[in-house]
Design a protein around this motif. Sequence first.
Motif, short mmCIF file in Angstrom:
data_model
loop_
_atom_site.label_atom_id
_atom_site.label_comp_id
_atom_site.label_asym_id
_atom_site.label_seq_id
_atom_site.Cartn_x
_atom_site.Cartn_y
_atom_site.Cartn_z
N THR A 594 94.78 75.92 -70.24
CA THR A 594 93.39 76.31 -70.50
C THR A 594 92.51 75.08 -70.62
OG1 THR A 594 94.10 78.30 -71.67
CG2 THR A 594 91.84 77.59 -72.04
N ASN A 602 85.71 78.82 -70.93
CA ASN A 602 87.17 78.74 -70.93
C ASN A 602 87.71 79.13 -69.56
OD1 ASN A 602 88.61 78.54 -73.90
ND2 ASN A 602 86.50 79.28 -73.99
N SER A 604 91.44 79.54 -67.64
CA SER A 604 92.88 79.59 -67.89
C SER A 604 93.63 79.89 -66.60
CB SER A 604 93.21 80.65 -68.94
OG SER A 604 92.62 80.35 -70.18
#
Length: 803
Positions: A594, A602, A604
């Motif tokens: 991440t 964010n 990931s």
Amino acid sequence: MKRIFPLLLACLVLPALVWAQNATIQGKITDEAGKPIANAAVVLQKTKDSTVIKTSLTNAEGEFDFTLATTATNLWVRVEAIGFATYLQPLAANGKLTIKLQPAEKMLANVTVTARKPMIEVKADKTIFNVEQSINATGSNAMELLQKSPGVLVDNNDNISMKGKTGVRVYIDGRMTQLDARNLAQYLRSINSNDIESIEMISNPSAKYDAAGNAGIINIKMKKNKKVGTNGSVNAGFVQGVTPKGNGSVNLNYRNKKVNLFSNTSYNIGQNQNELQLNRLQRDTLYDQRSVNRNHNSSTNVKAGMDYFIDSKQTIGVILNGNFSNRFNYSSSSTPISSGAGNKFESILLAETRGKGSSTNANANINYRYADTSGREVNVDADYGIFRSVNNTYQPNFYVDANGTVVNKVINRIYTPTDIDIATLKVDAERPFAKGKFGYGAKFSYVKTKNAFNFYNDNAAGNPILSLGRSNDFTYTENVNAAYVNYNRQVNAKLSVQGGLRAEQTNSKGVLARADGAIQTDNEVVRSYINLFPSAAISYMVNAKNALNLTYSRRIDRPTYQDLNPFENKIDELTYEKGNAFLRPQYTHVIEATHTFKGMLNTSLAYSDVKDFATQVTDTIRNATFVQQRNLASQKIVSLTVSSPLPITKWWNGFANLWVNRQFFSGFIGENKVSTSITSYGAYMQHGFTLGKDYTAELSGWFNGPSVWGGTWRTRSQGAIDIGIQKQIMKKKGNVKLSVTDLFFTAPWKATNDFGGTKIQGSGNWESRTIRLSFSYRFGSNQIKGARQRKTGLEAESSRIKG
């Protein structure tokens, strides 16, 4: 679905265009001596309602910076750091700030706070959906809320997946629910949104958690009052879909320095309707089934508990909760049957199902906590839970010819009681060690489930006769003994590490007693095995704007108790489900990287490798179709997720979550080879608007692209748009919410299946489009005191009960 694309595109792209104009705020956080404080949380929030605008972490030099979409006016800055008092002051102007924090012991007591959490919080290890902040969650139940949660998918059979992976474990206040998909769905639909505080989605749990759940954990946190004195709230709601529904709840709490008493009761009543169409071509015969199912449910949820603060270090508590539901369902179906090249008409199967049932799900918890100022902590939980369910079903089947004359009839009656008892004891400890924290613990669990399946056929006189060959009793016992160690350390201002190992030893025994006394290979299945489940995480702060996080864990998914029961549960003359006593656990390796930009964006990337992947397979035998849980060889998933809050203007805040994954399935179902892959994608968005004069509004929506379910079903895209408005009244102690769900009725599903010589085209819908109205009122003290957060011991046992 074409109607939903323009709105989704506007909601996701327009914020990015508006966000282009920026304002910059920089600062430095130090202690009273001027020494920089690293990893302090810096939050910008609105002056009026404390809505979070932006978050950041300080670097090794204690520095931070924000880039805002608008001029920084009417904002507060809040700073939190371990060992220091929270700093909260108005933001004077854009530019360079210097903030000095005071030690924690100088904190002021008895502060009255009016705050509001963001609707969606994205953290390194989990995503949090704060339900009580959502207008469109009004009048929803827990199952509907899961469908709207970022990265979560609920399919047409109520199976829950997260980031494209099945095997999600659902927790209620830290206790895993031991229910199969059907009973779990019934239970979640009995929980009203008024009782839910938040939903946590944890994709890669540490060794402290039970190893069950290859897709991770969804923890539904129920509301628990944190206010000093006597206080409470009342809620009432009305939902109009195809049929009307109602709900209500009452919360009452008392808290002082020595004791905290809390209670909640809620009631739900209403009828839900869904439709199913299955067009099945098996060899040269076509079965065109159309059915309507109506379920009338009433349920009562009760929760009560007490925390007693022995001294500043020790607390003992008790929690009692129960769910009591009654249901009546009626379904009718018509299945024209034709065969041959010209689809020559043979007959029509007219079937009904009239079912009446009740269930009780109750749990008791006793807990003890010790925590001192040196960082030592011990938690002990003892739990006992029961699940009792009884279902009576009357099922007449009539075959009629082209003239409407009944040529054959089969009338079945089914009685299915289920008793499940669960006992657990869990100890968790944590203490400072080697400049970090060392955690360790153990858990014992014992589960016993007793199921009876009594199948009756009516004779010519209309009297029910027990079918010995199709009736049985199934008893399953399971004991899991677990222990774990976990260590985490902040190596320096930029680097932190965490590692753990969990061992679980499982002993199980399933015994099938057939009513006719017949003996076969799956009458008794005994297993004993031990597994190790490592986990690790590394977090690195590259600079004030960029952070990296890498996690790994090994997980297990044990079969639900009733999936191991090899009896056949006939749904109608042409459809049934069947257990599998030889179903094996599935094991998963999960690695996830991440990147977090400015504490907000964010990204990931994850990879999962599943061995002995277990899924519900649709197969055929003679002229009937049945479903059964079976193990495939493997499932591999590569997924990419991007999520971020969107602070667009001072009156408009949003959140967006986009995901895409590639799934690979391979193996055998019986003698039939399965080898398929598909790219799936989806999006979730939410936007909140402050309209003035205590009015707020919300626009939210979700979309899931084509996917694969059960290894053989290919599903088409689904999505929905919800809108709502809220008004605060009665000196802001009350509020009224009005919302519309699935505005364009785009949530119904469609899917195809081509396996084992049978082709199926399926579709269905439920009451996804509704109008919801609710009222809530808070009374009593508003003085806030920190709540005691804890989890109980039934964390891994309650999610494997199946009806």
